[in-house]
Design a protein around this motif. Sequence first.
Motif, short mmCIF file in Angstrom:
data_model
loop_
_atom_site.label_atom_id
_atom_site.label_comp_id
_atom_site.label_asym_id
_atom_site.label_seq_id
_atom_site.Cartn_x
_atom_site.Cartn_y
_atom_site.Cartn_z
N ARG A 1 47.93 16.50 39.43
CA ARG A 1 47.36 17.99 39.14
C ARG A 1 46.38 18.00 38.30
NH1 ARG A 1 50.40 21.89 41.57
NH2 ARG A 1 48.92 23.37 40.67
N LEU A 2 45.40 18.94 38.37
CA LEU A 2 44.14 18.90 37.58
C LEU A 2 44.02 20.41 36.84
CD1 LEU A 2 41.28 17.88 40.32
CD2 LEU A 2 42.82 16.39 38.87
N THR A 3 43.75 20.37 35.54
CA THR A 3 43.43 21.47 34.74
C THR A 3 41.92 21.79 34.70
OG1 THR A 3 45.28 21.09 33.29
CG2 THR A 3 43.36 22.63 32.67
N ARG B 1 43.00 27.17 35.10
CA ARG B 1 43.69 27.10 36.29
C ARG B 1 44.15 25.74 36.64
NH1 ARG B 1 41.30 26.95 42.06
NH2 ARG B 1 39.06 26.58 41.68
N SER B 2 45.50 25.48 37.25
CA SER B 2 45.87 24.17 37.63
C SER B 2 45.86 24.27 39.15
CB SER B 2 47.31 23.94 37.19
OG SER B 2 47.83 22.95 37.48
N ILE B 3 45.65 23.06 39.62
CA ILE B 3 45.39 22.80 41.15
C ILE B 3 45.88 21.34 41.32
CG2 ILE B 3 43.08 22.14 41.16
CD1 ILE B 3 42.91 23.17 43.72
N ALA B 4 46.72 21.30 42.61
CA ALA B 4 47.04 19.98 42.91
C ALA B 4 46.02 19.04 43.50
CB ALA B 4 48.26 20.21 44.08
N HIS C 1 46.80 15.40 35.35
CA HIS C 1 48.26 15.07 34.98
C HIS C 1 48.75 14.43 35.84
CE1 HIS C 1 47.71 18.81 32.05
NE2 HIS C 1 46.97 18.97 33.05
N VAL C 2 49.42 13.21 35.49
CA VAL C 2 50.17 12.35 36.33
C VAL C 2 51.66 11.93 35.85
CG1 VAL C 2 48.07 11.20 37.33
CG2 VAL C 2 49.19 10.26 35.36
N PRO C 3 52.49 11.75 36.75
CA PRO C 3 53.75 11.52 36.33
C PRO C 3 53.92 10.03 35.46
CG PRO C 3 53.71 10.84 38.56
CD PRO C 3 52.46 11.56 38.22
N GLN C 4 54.78 10.02 34.46
CA GLN C 4 54.89 8.76 33.80
C GLN C 4 55.39 7.57 34.61
OE1 GLN C 4 57.15 10.83 30.10
NE2 GLN C 4 56.22 8.81 29.24
#
Length: 288
Positions: free
Chosen positions: A135-137, A145-148, A171-174
Amino acid sequence: MKAAAFDYRSPDSLLAATQLLAEQAGRAKLMAGSQSFGPMLNLRLTRPQLVVDISRLAELAGVRVADGQVEIGAGVTHAAIEDGLHAALREHPMREVAAGIAYRAVRNRGTLGGSLAHADPAADWIVTLTALGARLTLRSPRGTRSIALEEFMHAAYTTALDADEAIAAVHVPQATTGHRWGYYKFCRKPGEFAEASAAVWQGAGQPQARIVLGALDGAPLQLPALAERIAAQGAAAATREALASAVHAALPGRDAVDHQLHTVCLARALAQAGLATAPATQPAGAHA
């Protein structure tokens, strides 16, 4: 050729940068690593009245972990990820991806956010981060805003960014014990743009993987039906015939060579993730 004349500003914050974008109403462009934007300026493929340099903003250069997610500043360079400068990414699949991007000179300057905003269909981050479910901020003077990522890229070089917006973070999963990962691309020679690619990610404890084809005419394509079959049947569902059929269905307008390249990339990405048996042969010019 040389770039057409433009004004230049180097603001001291991302907010100030986006305010400049808003004031120019579409006549300004952000510059980060400039590994794609610079050549486009010189070829006069883009002619902004104002170039807003955000390459020195410290607020875009950090990496932190929160709630099982890794937040990566948009200004983090490919080389910083490759070199393991940030602890949260040292054991992450993104480190392997970064090491295979273009050439070291490009990786030294090119940034994660800049690559995503450029939205080249053949780029490594667009396909691999789609597989990761990133996801991007996005920030502008109007707020955040946040977007996939899968909703961010609309077409080649076309994104959901408004004229006054900038990518602030990814944002990425650990990466945790038990995750499955694979990425494979075909290039004519190292450093060239990919002609076909595929990425696979399955987080620890997740019921099925995300399987994505890249280096297409536009945004990456997910293969959810194939992912469901593999989750239900295991590697038995990932036969060469099944993969070729999935690729053909996903890319009906492509020729036989494209189908073959994407099928091989898909098979090898799945094999790396432990979800299929590796093909017996590797095409020349292919890179994991």
